[in-house]
Every structure is written in structure tokens, then in C-alpha cells.
Design a protein around this motif. Structure first.
Motif, PDB file in Angstrom:
ATOM      1  N   ALA A 373       2.547  37.665 -17.497  1.00  0.00           N
ATOM      2  CA  ALA A 373       1.985  38.703 -18.364  1.00  0.00           C
ATOM      3  C   ALA A 373       0.761  38.177 -19.107  1.00  0.00           C
ATOM      4  CB  ALA A 373       3.043  39.193 -19.344  1.00  0.00           C
ATOM      5  N   MET A 374       0.818  36.932 -19.548  1.00  0.00           N
ATOM      6  CA  MET A 374      -0.323  36.352 -20.260  1.00  0.00           C
ATOM      7  C   MET A 374      -1.531  36.198 -19.345  1.00  0.00           C
ATOM      8  SD  MET A 374      -0.045  36.070 -23.436  1.00  0.00           S
ATOM      9  CE  MET A 374      -1.593  35.155 -23.592  1.00  0.00           C
ATOM     10  N   LEU A 375      -1.312  35.863 -18.071  1.00  0.00           N
ATOM     11  CA  LEU A 375      -2.427  35.773 -17.123  1.00  0.00           C
ATOM     12  C   LEU A 375      -3.130  37.109 -16.991  1.00  0.00           C
ATOM     13  CD1 LEU A 375      -0.957  33.565 -14.228  1.00  0.00           C
ATOM     14  CD2 LEU A 375      -2.813  32.959 -15.799  1.00  0.00           C
ATOM     15  N   GLN A 376      -2.354  38.188 -16.952  1.00  0.00           N
ATOM     16  CA  GLN A 376      -2.958  39.511 -16.860  1.00  0.00           C
ATOM     17  C   GLN A 376      -3.728  39.842 -18.140  1.00  0.00           C
ATOM     18  OE1 GLN A 376      -2.511  40.554 -13.712  1.00  0.00           O
ATOM     19  NE2 GLN A 376      -1.259  38.696 -13.698  1.00  0.00           N
ATOM     20  N   LEU A 377      -3.188  39.448 -19.272  1.00  0.00           N
ATOM     21  CA  LEU A 377      -3.849  39.725 -20.545  1.00  0.00           C
ATOM     22  C   LEU A 377      -5.148  38.923 -20.678  1.00  0.00           C
ATOM     23  CD1 LEU A 377      -3.622  41.264 -23.213  1.00  0.00           C
ATOM     24  CD2 LEU A 377      -2.345  39.304 -24.138  1.00  0.00           C
ATOM     25  N   GLU A 378      -5.121  37.687 -20.229  1.00  0.00           N
ATOM     26  CA  GLU A 378      -6.310  36.833 -20.338  1.00  0.00           C
ATOM     27  C   GLU A 378      -7.444  37.297 -19.434  1.00  0.00           C
ATOM     28  OE1 GLU A 378      -4.496  33.126 -19.481  1.00  0.00           O
ATOM     29  OE2 GLU A 378      -3.768  32.796 -21.539  1.00  0.00           O
ATOM     30  N   LYS A 379      -7.105  38.035 -18.379  1.00  0.00           N
ATOM     31  CA  LYS A 379      -8.158  38.579 -17.513  1.00  0.00           C
ATOM     32  C   LYS A 379      -9.021  39.588 -18.264  1.00  0.00           C
ATOM     33  CE  LYS A 379      -5.649  38.123 -13.119  1.00  0.00           C
ATOM     34  NZ  LYS A 379      -5.005  38.873 -11.994  1.00  0.00           N
ATOM     35  N   ILE A 380      -8.384  40.353 -19.167  1.00  0.00           N
ATOM     36  CA  ILE A 380      -9.131  41.387 -19.877  1.00  0.00           C
ATOM     37  C   ILE A 380      -9.534  40.938 -21.286  1.00  0.00           C
ATOM     38  CG2 ILE A 380      -8.081  43.238 -18.541  1.00  0.00           C
ATOM     39  CD1 ILE A 380      -6.166  43.794 -20.755  1.00  0.00           C
ATOM     40  N   LEU A 381      -8.799  39.978 -21.816  1.00  0.00           N
ATOM     41  CA  LEU A 381      -9.121  39.447 -23.145  1.00  0.00           C
ATOM     42  C   LEU A 381      -9.113  37.923 -23.063  1.00  0.00           C
ATOM     43  CD1 LEU A 381      -6.831  41.777 -25.332  1.00  0.00           C
ATOM     44  CD2 LEU A 381      -9.284  42.025 -24.923  1.00  0.00           C
ATOM     45  N   PRO A 382     -10.230  37.317 -22.647  1.00  0.00           N
ATOM     46  CA  PRO A 382     -10.285  35.861 -22.435  1.00  0.00           C
ATOM     47  C   PRO A 382      -9.936  35.036 -23.668  1.00  0.00           C
ATOM     48  CG  PRO A 382     -12.214  36.942 -21.493  1.00  0.00           C
ATOM     49  CD  PRO A 382     -11.506  37.969 -22.303  1.00  0.00           C
ATOM     50  N   ASN A 383     -10.106  35.612 -24.841  1.00  0.00           N
ATOM     51  CA  ASN A 383      -9.821  34.871 -26.066  1.00  0.00           C
ATOM     52  C   ASN A 383      -8.381  35.059 -26.555  1.00  0.00           C
ATOM     53  OD1 ASN A 383     -12.508  33.929 -26.213  1.00  0.00           O
ATOM     54  ND2 ASN A 383     -13.154  35.825 -27.238  1.00  0.00           N
ATOM     55  N   ALA A 384      -7.522  35.576 -25.686  1.00  0.00           N
ATOM     56  CA  ALA A 384      -6.129  35.807 -26.069  1.00  0.00           C
ATOM     57  C   ALA A 384      -5.444  34.501 -26.455  1.00  0.00           C
ATOM     58  CB  ALA A 384      -5.373  36.471 -24.920  1.00  0.00           C
ATOM     59  N   THR A 385      -4.675  34.529 -27.525  1.00  0.00           N
ATOM     60  CA  THR A 385      -3.904  33.363 -27.942  1.00  0.00           C
ATOM     61  C   THR A 385      -2.525  33.398 -27.289  1.00  0.00           C
ATOM     62  OG1 THR A 385      -3.023  34.519 -29.889  1.00  0.00           O
ATOM     63  CG2 THR A 385      -5.108  33.324 -30.155  1.00  0.00           C
ATOM     64  N   LYS A 386      -1.842  32.276 -27.314  1.00  0.00           N
ATOM     65  CA  LYS A 386      -0.511  32.207 -26.709  1.00  0.00           C
ATOM     66  C   LYS A 386       0.512  32.892 -27.606  1.00  0.00           C
ATOM     67  CE  LYS A 386      -1.820  29.834 -23.157  1.00  0.00           C
ATOM     68  NZ  LYS A 386      -1.806  30.460 -21.806  1.00  0.00           N
ATOM     69  N   PRO A 387       1.504  33.525 -27.018  1.00  0.00           N
ATOM     70  CA  PRO A 387       2.540  34.165 -27.840  1.00  0.00           C
ATOM     71  C   PRO A 387       3.422  33.121 -28.512  1.00  0.00           C
ATOM     72  CG  PRO A 387       3.144  34.280 -25.523  1.00  0.00           C
ATOM     73  CD  PRO A 387       1.749  33.721 -25.572  1.00  0.00           C
ATOM     74  N   ILE A 388       3.924  33.456 -29.688  1.00  0.00           N
ATOM     75  CA  ILE A 388       4.829  32.544 -30.382  1.00  0.00           C
ATOM     76  C   ILE A 388       6.279  32.778 -29.959  1.00  0.00           C
ATOM     77  CG2 ILE A 388       3.309  32.179 -32.358  1.00  0.00           C
ATOM     78  CD1 ILE A 388       4.843  34.313 -33.871  1.00  0.00           C
ATOM     79  N   ARG A 389       6.564  33.967 -29.465  1.00  0.00           N
ATOM     80  CA  ARG A 389       7.895  34.301 -28.943  1.00  0.00           C
ATOM     81  C   ARG A 389       7.744  35.374 -27.871  1.00  0.00           C
ATOM     82  NH1 ARG A 389       8.694  33.833 -34.393  1.00  0.00           N
ATOM     83  NH2 ARG A 389       8.378  36.065 -34.721  1.00  0.00           N
ATOM     84  N   TYR A 390       8.745  35.500 -27.005  1.00  0.00           N
ATOM     85  CA  TYR A 390       8.707  36.551 -25.995  1.00  0.00           C
ATOM     86  C   TYR A 390      10.119  36.982 -25.635  1.00  0.00           C
ATOM     87  CZ  TYR A 390       9.401  32.478 -22.927  1.00  0.00           C
ATOM     88  OH  TYR A 390       9.877  31.325 -22.353  1.00  0.00           O
ATOM     89  N   LEU A 391      10.226  38.193 -25.107  1.00  0.00           N
ATOM     90  CA  LEU A 391      11.480  38.760 -24.630  1.00  0.00           C
ATOM     91  C   LEU A 391      11.241  39.364 -23.256  1.00  0.00           C
ATOM     92  CD1 LEU A 391      12.554  40.678 -27.866  1.00  0.00           C
ATOM     93  CD2 LEU A 391      13.701  38.655 -26.950  1.00  0.00           C
ATOM     94  N   VAL A 392      12.223  39.275 -22.368  1.00  0.00           N
ATOM     95  CA  VAL A 392      12.100  39.809 -21.010  1.00  0.00           C
ATOM     96  C   VAL A 392      13.352  40.615 -20.674  1.00  0.00           C
ATOM     97  CG1 VAL A 392      11.805  39.246 -18.569  1.00  0.00           C
ATOM     98  CG2 VAL A 392      10.712  37.808 -20.323  1.00  0.00           C
ATOM     99  N   SER A 393      13.175  41.842 -20.245  1.00  0.00           N
ATOM    100  CA  SER A 393      14.323  42.657 -19.812  1.00  0.00           C
ATOM    101  C   SER A 393      14.536  42.504 -18.313  1.00  0.00           C
ATOM    102  CB  SER A 393      14.101  44.130 -20.164  1.00  0.00           C
ATOM    103  OG  SER A 393      13.088  44.703 -19.361  1.00  0.00           O
ATOM    104  N   ARG A 394      15.771  42.733 -17.899  1.00  0.00           N
ATOM    105  CA  ARG A 394      16.147  42.612 -16.479  1.00  0.00           C
ATOM    106  C   ARG A 394      17.162  43.712 -16.141  1.00  0.00           C
ATOM    107  NH1 ARG A 394      14.480  37.819 -14.484  1.00  0.00           N
ATOM    108  NH2 ARG A 394      13.700  36.297 -16.005  1.00  0.00           N
ATOM    109  N   TRP A 395      16.739  44.957 -16.287  1.00  0.00           N
ATOM    110  CA  TRP A 395      17.671  46.060 -16.111  1.00  0.00           C
ATOM    111  C   TRP A 395      18.173  46.204 -14.680  1.00  0.00           C
ATOM    112  CZ3 TRP A 395      19.675  47.392 -20.413  1.00  0.00           C
ATOM    113  CH2 TRP A 395      18.914  47.376 -21.585  1.00  0.00           C
ATOM    114  N   GLY A 396      17.387  45.755 -13.710  1.00  0.00           N
ATOM    115  CA  GLY A 396      17.798  45.912 -12.314  1.00  0.00           C
ATOM    116  C   GLY A 396      18.939  45.010 -11.906  1.00  0.00           C
ATOM    117  N   THR A 397      18.975  43.785 -12.444  1.00  0.00           N
ATOM    118  CA  THR A 397      20.015  42.828 -12.074  1.00  0.00           C
ATOM    119  C   THR A 397      21.076  42.679 -13.155  1.00  0.00           C
ATOM    120  OG1 THR A 397      18.541  41.053 -12.868  1.00  0.00           O
ATOM    121  CG2 THR A 397      18.572  41.495 -10.500  1.00  0.00           C
ATOM    122  N   ASP A 398      20.903  43.329 -14.287  1.00  0.00           N
ATOM    123  CA  ASP A 398      21.926  43.324 -15.328  1.00  0.00           C
ATOM    124  C   ASP A 398      23.183  43.982 -14.765  1.00  0.00           C
ATOM    125  OD1 ASP A 398      23.590  43.940 -17.488  1.00  0.00           O
ATOM    126  OD2 ASP A 398      21.908  44.250 -18.854  1.00  0.00           O
TER     127      ASP A 398
END
Length: 490
Positions: A373-398
């Protein structure tokens, strides 16, 4: 009077009023599944003086409604919108009574379904912003294309996918075809359509894709998350968490429910609200087996996947728009971020993935998904900083969901929802997939739970010979209706 107390006493929407005198043997119901449909069913039955036990396989309530607080503030990792910000929405009275705020992201006729055209910024794969005028023009063309697919539908007795219909339209109308950057913008529009159904366009039924009854008022994000709604509905209910149901036996006007540790629960009837994906996977044994008409209905309705990657930052570095999107030559490689800062004030971007792309994302670790996700964000916002925390859902395999929400598959019968809703003896069914008018929505799931509980009440009281004690009162004047929904961004 405390609003939460009054809501509990009046069965949520004010439409069901009954006074049941206790019998020597108090009527009993087991509700299976602690999502909003299960909780609304249990709430209605409890308020009618039935003995109710709710069994939930997870260690929390809400099901696919899941508000996470690990960032220090609420972030919905499952359902997050109220689709239809209006008094006619069955959840409106409860949302009003709780004083919850909605952030409206679209009006009634948004081509993006839950966002208006002016609320986002699109970028190409090189990070250059797409001119807004081009986006608007392609949006108008997309609307025309969808309108033309209606003619394709009328001409063909057999169903086909929306993608196939779009191909036919573009073949007939070369003026609607797009090239270069405009073609990529069109792919992004189709990508957003896929997100609405949580499945790729080649899987969406042309016959049924636009048959849902969409309420007026546009779409609104729950600013405080959906958890306050779940909490209010669940107050004082007999809820057993970590109780995974493995078997449902029904005979002689009673049900015996077996959970994973072998313990049995016995009642007069059961309301089954487990997700469609769980039913499709045959994770619950039925004795006797469900009839063929019910089994085929479960099989013939599809379950899509939509996942979220929530990125929390220590500072806001992105533009003040509701949605950041990347256009690409294919819908699979298009993407978009929901800007929660604009709606809630919290520095969070949520990367959204649907369909096959969401399925493939679940093959990654949480760290790898956040990095992607950060790679996609950096493509449009090169000055993007790194996230301090993240969450990921997995509804398909839950294992407790096995998908996000239902959709109409190509070429399947039109009576699936009716068959899914229909009871089998003293087994009743509820959930978003059972909602004939509002599938895939929180308010659809909520209403289906109430309807299933009312059907269950009638059935049990008839068995007890006390059907005269059951009555549906005419809708009392809702005094809260004069209180407007709290909405930002009007």
C-alpha cells in the motif's frame, strides 16, 4: 430518560410492540451469529420476553462490522458506511438516539456510488494528477455506457456479465471508446464499480446488478464507527462468545445446537445469521439436511471480498480530498485510498482492495500488505512518510466470515433471496445475504434480523397456542423523527 434505555425497551425501530405473558415454559430461541442481524434478532426476541441465547464464534460481537481501537481511536475495518442517509433507513432511529455523526460522502446520483466526483484526486502511474475535467468527461461517458447496457440486457434473454455487456456497448458505439489516459480513467470507474459489489466485473450479473433498492440521502461514513450501534443493541443480552456452532439438529418443535466443545443448547427454535460464506463452506452440519431448494440458494448466491489496509501516520502530508486514486490500464492495477482525516480528523489513509485483487492481497503478510500500500501511495505522493501503525483485514480467509458480502452471480435464478429467507421448520434465517431489498448493507442485515425474529415469534406462539398474544402495532409516531441525523459535509 436515558436514550439507550428507551431504545432497548422499544425494540430499536419502534415498529414491533408486543406484550407476551410468560408461559409455564417460557418460549426459547437460540440465535446463531453475533453480527448486527443476529443481535437485532436477539434484541427483538428478548424485548418480547422470550428466553434468548446468542452464540458467537468470535471473541467479539459485530461480525463483519468491526471497529478497531488499536490506533487510539475508532477505525472500521469492515462495514463503515450507512447506505442511505435518510429517515427511511431502518438504522436511522438508533443512530439518532445515540447521537452518532455521519460524514456524507456522496449524494443520490454519484457515478462512484459512495463518493461524489468533486471529492477526490486521481493520479496516473507516474504520479501526475489527472486533469479533473477529463475525469468528469469520462465519468459522463461511463454513465452513458451503463445506460446502454440496459438495452443489451433487454435484447438478451440469457444473463451475461456486466463486463461482457460493456464490451458489446463499446463495439456498437465507437464514440464511447477511450484511449490513453482516458481509457485508464474508465478502468478506474469500473474498478470502483467492482468495489461496490466486492467482485470483478466479469462476475457481476447484468440482469441483477442495478436491481437493489437504494435509499435516498446518499452515503455516509460512521464517524465514530459502528461499534456504538453494536454495543447499544447488545445491552443485557445473554451472549456466549467463543461458541462456534458445529451442528444444528431440528425436530419435534425443538432445536439442539452443538458447539465446538461438544456442549448442547436446546430451544424451541433457532435463528441462523452466520455469513453466507460459512454456509457455502458447509462448516455447520444440519440434521436432517437442509432441503435442496435451500442448499441450491446458498450455492447460487455469490460472496465477494473487499479488504482494507489502514495506515496511521504521525502527520498529514496528503491533499484535503476524501479519496486518492491511481488510474491504470486494468481494473486490477487501479487503486484508491480513503482519507479518514477529512471525515474524522484522524491521520489515517485506508487502502481499499476488492475482488480478485483483494483475494491476492490476503496471500501477503500484514507487513508486506502495508508495504505494498505504501508503494502505491509513494507513486502519487513521493514525500509520503512511513506509517507508525497499520491494520490489515482478511475477510476472505477469516473462518468466521469467508467473504465480505453477497452479490448476484451470472445466470442464477432471481428468487435466491426469497429462498434464503424462507424458514425450514423451526429454523429461521437472517443476514445481509437474506435481505431482498438491501443485500450487502448493514441496515439490510439489521432489518433481516428483526423480520426473522418476528417470523419466529409467530411460529412459536402458534405452537404454544397463544397466537392471540402476538400483534404488530401500527407504527407509533416517532418523536425522534423531528431530530435530524447529525451529518457533516452537506
Amino acid at each position: 430518560m436515558d436514550p439507550k434505555h428507551s431504545i432497548c425497551d422499544n425494540s430499536m425501530d419502534g415498529t414491533f410492540v408486543s406484550h407476551i405473558e410468560r408461559q409455564p415454559s417460557t418460549p426459547s430461541v437460540i440465535v446463531i451469529g453475533g453480527g448486527i442481524s443476529g443481535i437485532s434478532a436477539a434484541r427483538t426476541l428478548c424485548d418480547a420476553s422470550f428466553k434468548v441465547v446468542l452464540l458467537e464464534s468470535r471473541n467479539r460481537l459485530g461480525g463483519r462490522v468491526h471497529t478497531d481501537y488499536s490506533f487510539g481511536f475508532p477505525v472500521d475495518m469492515g462495514a463503515s458506511w450507512l447506505h442511505g442517509v435518510c429517515n427511511e433507513n431502518s438504522l436511522a432511529p438508533l443512530i439518532r438516539a445515540l447521537g452518532l455523526t455521519l460524514y456524507r460522502t456522496s449524494g443520490d446520483n454519484s457515478v462512484l456510488y459512495d463518493h461524489d466526483l468533486e471529492s477526490y484526486a486521481l493520479f496516473d502511474m507516474n504520479g501526475c494528477q489527472v486533469p479533473q475535467q477529463l475525469v468528469i468527461e469520462v465519468g459522463d461517458i461511463f454513465v452513458r455506457i451503463l445506460k446502454e447496457t440496459e438495452k443489451v440486457r433487454d435484447e438478451h434473454s440469457d444473463d451475461m456479465s456486466v463486463l461482457q455487456a460493456i464490451s458489446i456497448v463499446l463495439e456498437r458505439h465507437p464514440d464511447l471508446r477511450q484511449e490513453g489516459l482516458a481509457y485508464e480513467v474508465l478502468q478506474w470507474y469500473i474498478c470502483r464499480m467492482e468495489a461496490w459489489f466486492a467482485v470483478d466485473a466479469d462476475m457481476i450479473s447484468l440482469k441483477n446488478w442495478d436491481q437493489e433498492l437504494v435509499l435516498s440521502g446518499g452515503h455516509g461514513l460512521m464517524v465514530q464507527g459502528y461499534n456504538p450501534v453494536i454495543k447499544a443493541l447488545a445491552k443485557d443480552l445473554d451472549i456466549r462468545l467463543n461458541h462456534r456452532v458445529t451442528k444444528i439438529a431440528h425436530q419435534c418443535n425443538r432445536v439442539i445446537i452443538t458447539v465446538e466443545n461438544g456442549r448442547n443448547f436446546v430451544a424451541d427454535a433457532a435463528i441462523i445469521t452466520v455469513p453466507l460464506g460459512v454456509l457455502k463452506a458447509n462448516l455447520i452440519e444440519f440434521e436432517p439436511e437442509l432441503p435442496e431448494w435451500k442448499v441450491t440458494a446458498i450455492s447460487d448466491l455469490g460472496v465477494g471480498i473487499e479488504n482494507k489496509i489502514a495506515l496511521c501516520f504521525d502527520t498529514v502530508f496528503w491533499p484535503n480530498v476524501e479519496l486518492l486514486g491511481t488510474v491504470a490500464p486494468t481494473t486490477y492495477t487501479c487503486g484508491y485510498f480513503l482519507n479518514l482525516h477529512k471525515a474524522t480528523g484522524h491521520p489515517v489513509l485506508v487502502y481499499m482492495a476488492a475482488g480478485r485483487f483483494a483475494y491476492d492481497m490476503e496471500k501477503l503478510s500484514d507487513e508486506a500488505a502495508a508495504d505494498f500500500a505504501m508503494l502505491q501511495l509513494e507513486k502519487i505522493l513521493p514525500n509520503a512518510t512511513k506509517p507508525i501503525r497499520y491494520l490489515v483485514s482478511r475477510w476472505g480467509t477469516d473462518p468466521d466470515s469467508l467473504g465480505s458480502y453477497s452479490y448476484d452471480m451470472v445466470g442464477k435464478p432471481v428468487d435466491l433471496y426469497e429462498r434464503l429467507q424462507a424458514p425450514v421448520d423451526n429454523l429461521f434465517f437472517a443476514g445481509e445475504a437474506v435481505s431482498m431489498d438491501h443485500p450487502g448493507s448493514v441496515h439490510g442485515a439489521y432489518s433481516s434480523g428483526i423480520l426473522a425474529s418476528q417470523d419466529c415469534l409467530r411460529c412459536i406462539l402458534q405452537q404454544h397456542g397463544n397466537l392471540d398474544l402476538f400483534h404488530l402495532a401500527s407504527k407509533a409516531e416517532n418523536k425522534e423523527a423531528a431530530i435530524p441525523l447529525r451529518i457533516s459535509r452537506i
